[in-house]
Design an enzyme around this catalytic site. Structure first.
Site, PDB file in Angstrom:
ATOM      1  N   ASN A  10      66.828 -27.898  49.310  1.00 21.33           N
ATOM      2  CA  ASN A  10      66.711 -28.483  47.209  1.00 21.33           C
ATOM      3  C   ASN A  10      65.029 -28.635  47.006  1.00 21.33           C
ATOM      4  O   ASN A  10      64.504 -28.993  45.850  1.00 21.33           O
ATOM      5  CB  ASN A  10      66.822 -29.907  47.764  1.00 21.33           C
ATOM      6  CG  ASN A  10      68.160 -30.530  47.901  1.00 21.33           C
ATOM      7  OD1 ASN A  10      68.667 -29.391  47.080  1.00 21.33           O
ATOM      8  ND2 ASN A  10      68.637 -30.586  48.811  1.00 21.33           N
ATOM      9  N   ARG A  17      62.976 -32.067  40.466  1.00 27.25           N
ATOM     10  CA  ARG A  17      63.781 -33.114  41.581  1.00 27.25           C
ATOM     11  C   ARG A  17      62.598 -34.216  41.414  1.00 27.25           C
ATOM     12  O   ARG A  17      61.722 -34.601  42.236  1.00 27.25           O
ATOM     13  CB  ARG A  17      63.637 -32.367  42.538  1.00 27.25           C
ATOM     14  CG  ARG A  17      64.726 -33.122  43.979  1.00 27.25           C
ATOM     15  CD  ARG A  17      64.243 -32.322  44.925  1.00 27.25           C
ATOM     16  NE  ARG A  17      64.907 -33.306  46.223  1.00 27.25           N
ATOM     17  CZ  ARG A  17      64.740 -33.047  47.258  1.00 27.25           C
ATOM     18  NH1 ARG A  17      63.335 -32.201  48.040  1.00 27.25           N
ATOM     19  NH2 ARG A  17      65.464 -33.661  48.371  1.00 27.25           N
TER      20      ARG A  17
HETATM   21  C1  DQA Z   1      60.551 -34.062  52.651  1.00 25.59           C
HETATM   22  C2  DQA Z   1      61.948 -35.954  52.836  1.00 25.59           C
HETATM   23  C3  DQA Z   1      63.100 -34.828  53.381  1.00 25.59           C
HETATM   24  O1  DQA Z   1      63.612 -36.731  53.552  1.00 25.59           O
HETATM   25  C4  DQA Z   1      64.186 -34.768  52.367  1.00 25.59           C
HETATM   26  O2  DQA Z   1      65.490 -34.700  52.894  1.00 25.59           O
HETATM   27  C5  DQA Z   1      63.066 -33.596  51.222  1.00 25.59           C
HETATM   28  C6  DQA Z   1      61.702 -33.221  51.474  1.00 25.59           C
HETATM   29  C7  DQA Z   1      60.050 -33.806  51.807  1.00 25.59           C
HETATM   30  O3  DQA Z   1      59.227 -32.800  51.784  1.00 25.59           O
HETATM   31  O4  DQA Z   1      59.357 -35.340  51.719  1.00 25.59           O
HETATM   32  O5  DQA Z   1      64.469 -32.782  50.707  1.00 25.59           O
HETATM   33  O6  DQA Z   1      61.396 -33.195  53.482  1.00 25.59           O
END
Ligand code: DQA
Length: 141
Positions: A10, A17
């Site tokens: 993601n 996002r």
């Molecule tokens: C993340 C924090 C994670 O908990 C989350 O699932 C993400 C991004 C961050 O960069 O803050 O996708 O790694």
């Protein structure tokens, strides 16, 4: 110095996002800024939404680069395999999280990566990647 940035699931949607959590900038434009800011660093960038591909990237770059900057995103909290891959490789890893995972839901407080990394940078936004680069520059000077 050769540094690889590995981003998990993601993070290809940065900019679109949840901007209140992750900001408005997409990673590709940020990556261009990094390359301009650090012309002496040889960067590679890898993003995947697939856990095993992140393990493969750690195995590939973990014996041929000077540092790995890893944001495993949600796999941080679930992936024993990514933690094991960090333990298996030679290249030091710095864990980066854009958001302050400790100020968020309890399931984000567990990391399978922190204990295997040389350190973690959490909650500093995209600047966390810059801080990780600076640390690798410091280690390699
Ligand atoms: C993340 C924090 C994670 O908990 C989350 O699932 C993400 C991004 C961050 O960069 O803050 O996708 O790694």
């Amino acid at each position: 110095m050769k540094l690889i940035i590995i981003n998990g699931p993601n993070l290809n949607l940065l900019g679109k996002r949840e901007p209140g959590v992750y900001g408005n900038q997409d990673f590709n434009s940020f990556y261009l800024e990094l390359q301009e800011k650090y012309p002496a660093v040889q960067f590679e960038y890898f993003q995947s939404n697939i856990e095993g591909e992140i393990v493969d990237a750690l195995q590939k770059y973990g014996f041929e680069s000077d540092g790995i900057i890893l944001n495993p995103a949600a796999y941080t909290h679930t992936s024993v395999a990514i933690g094991d891959a960090i333990a298996a490789i030679k290249t030091p890893v710095i864990e980066v999280h854009i958001s302050n995972v400790h100020a968020r839901e309890p399931f984000r407080h567990l990391s399978h990566v922190s204990g295997k990394s040389i350190g973690s940078i959490i909650g500093m936004g995209l600047n966390g990647y810059v801080l990780a680069i600076e640390h690798f520059l410091y280690l390699n000077k």
